[in-house]
Design a protein around this motif. Structure first.
Motif, PDB file in Angstrom:
ATOM      1  N   GLY A  28       0.788  -1.226   0.000  1.00  0.00           N
ATOM      2  CA  GLY A  28       0.000   0.000   0.000  1.00  0.00           C
ATOM      3  C   GLY A  28       0.821   1.276   0.000  1.00  0.00           C
ATOM      4  N   ARG A  31       0.496   4.764  -1.988  1.00  0.00           N
ATOM      5  CA  ARG A  31      -0.468   5.809  -1.596  1.00  0.00           C
ATOM      6  C   ARG A  31       0.225   7.082  -1.120  1.00  0.00           C
ATOM      7  N   GLU A  83     -10.483  -4.650  -5.669  1.00  0.00           N
ATOM      8  CA  GLU A  83      -9.471  -4.988  -4.676  1.00  0.00           C
ATOM      9  C   GLU A  83      -9.415  -6.503  -4.517  1.00  0.00           C
ATOM     10  N   VAL A 105      -3.868  -4.342  -4.713  1.00  0.00           N
ATOM     11  CA  VAL A 105      -3.727  -3.966  -3.310  1.00  0.00           C
ATOM     12  C   VAL A 105      -4.859  -3.040  -2.889  1.00  0.00           C
ATOM     13  N   TYR A 106      -5.147  -2.036  -3.729  1.00  0.00           N
ATOM     14  CA  TYR A 106      -6.235  -1.105  -3.428  1.00  0.00           C
ATOM     15  C   TYR A 106      -6.739  -0.482  -4.716  1.00  0.00           C
ATOM     16  N   PHE A 116      -5.815   2.061  -9.609  1.00  0.00           N
ATOM     17  CA  PHE A 116      -5.533   0.944  -8.714  1.00  0.00           C
ATOM     18  C   PHE A 116      -4.035   0.713  -8.630  1.00  0.00           C
ATOM     19  N   TYR A 118      -1.228  -2.547  -7.874  1.00  0.00           N
ATOM     20  CA  TYR A 118      -1.036  -3.973  -7.626  1.00  0.00           C
ATOM     21  C   TYR A 118       0.342  -4.218  -7.055  1.00  0.00           C
TER      22      TYR A 118
END
Length: 185
Positions: A28, A31, A83, A105-106, A116, A118
């Protein structure tokens, strides 16, 4: 594996990938501030203006068009990214084909920001994460971007040394050009 359309991931491979853990700890991290100890990449390009262009590009990202338009074959559990989606990406031809398993992942699903990230799974030649996102900025510009952190995860990429980051930069350029070449709505 075709490179012009998403193909379904076979059930056995899908089950194996779902059961696999990520090959890196910083899940993550695309982000925000990316972790040290990795090669970092952030690239973006303006690809148009307006809400319709943003929606078009968000839809393309969420249906694997970024990868497909870059010449990467996609076999996945979900033709539209959610997700937890698992995929096996492939680039190359015949015996020179490199497979890259990954899990989403998100997902970003906001009124002016979509995309998104990955993360790599066992069998991927790299360790790390990659984000694909589009943003509709306040000046009405639509911007597509890629952010990634990675390091060698296989003998192939270890032996390749500095060629690995160069190859990633090359592929990121293909991502950017592919999205920029989407016909305007």
């Amino acid at each position: 594996m075709r490179t012009d359309a998403v193909t379904p991931l076979d059930p056995t491979t899908a089950s194996q990938l779902r059961a696999s853990g990520y090959t890196y700890f910083e899940v993550g991290a695309t982000r925000g501030e990316m972790p040290s100890g990795y090669h970092h990449q952030r690239r973006e390009t303006a690809i148009g203006t307006g809400h319709d262009r943003f929606v078009q590009c968000a839809r393309a990202i969420m249906t694997w068009q970024v990868q497909l338009r870059a010449g990467i074959a996609v076999a996945t559990t979900d033709a539209t990214v959610v997700e937890g989606t698992v995929a096996r990406l492939a680039i190359g031809v015949g015996p020179v084909r490199i497979h890259a398993p990954a899990r989403v992942v998100y997902v970003v699903d906001e009124p002016r920001h979509a995309g998104f990230a990955y993360g790599t799974l066992p069998g991927h030649p790299e360790l790390g994460e990659e984000l694909f996102a589009v943003e509709h900025r306040d000046d009405d510009t639509v911007v597509f971007g890629v952010a990634a952190f990675s390091r060698s995860g296989s003998r192939l990429t270890t032996v390749a040394g500095p060629l690995g980051p160069l190859a990633q930069k090359f592929v990121a350029g293909r991502y950017l050009r592919g999205m920029a070449s989407l016909p305007q709505p």
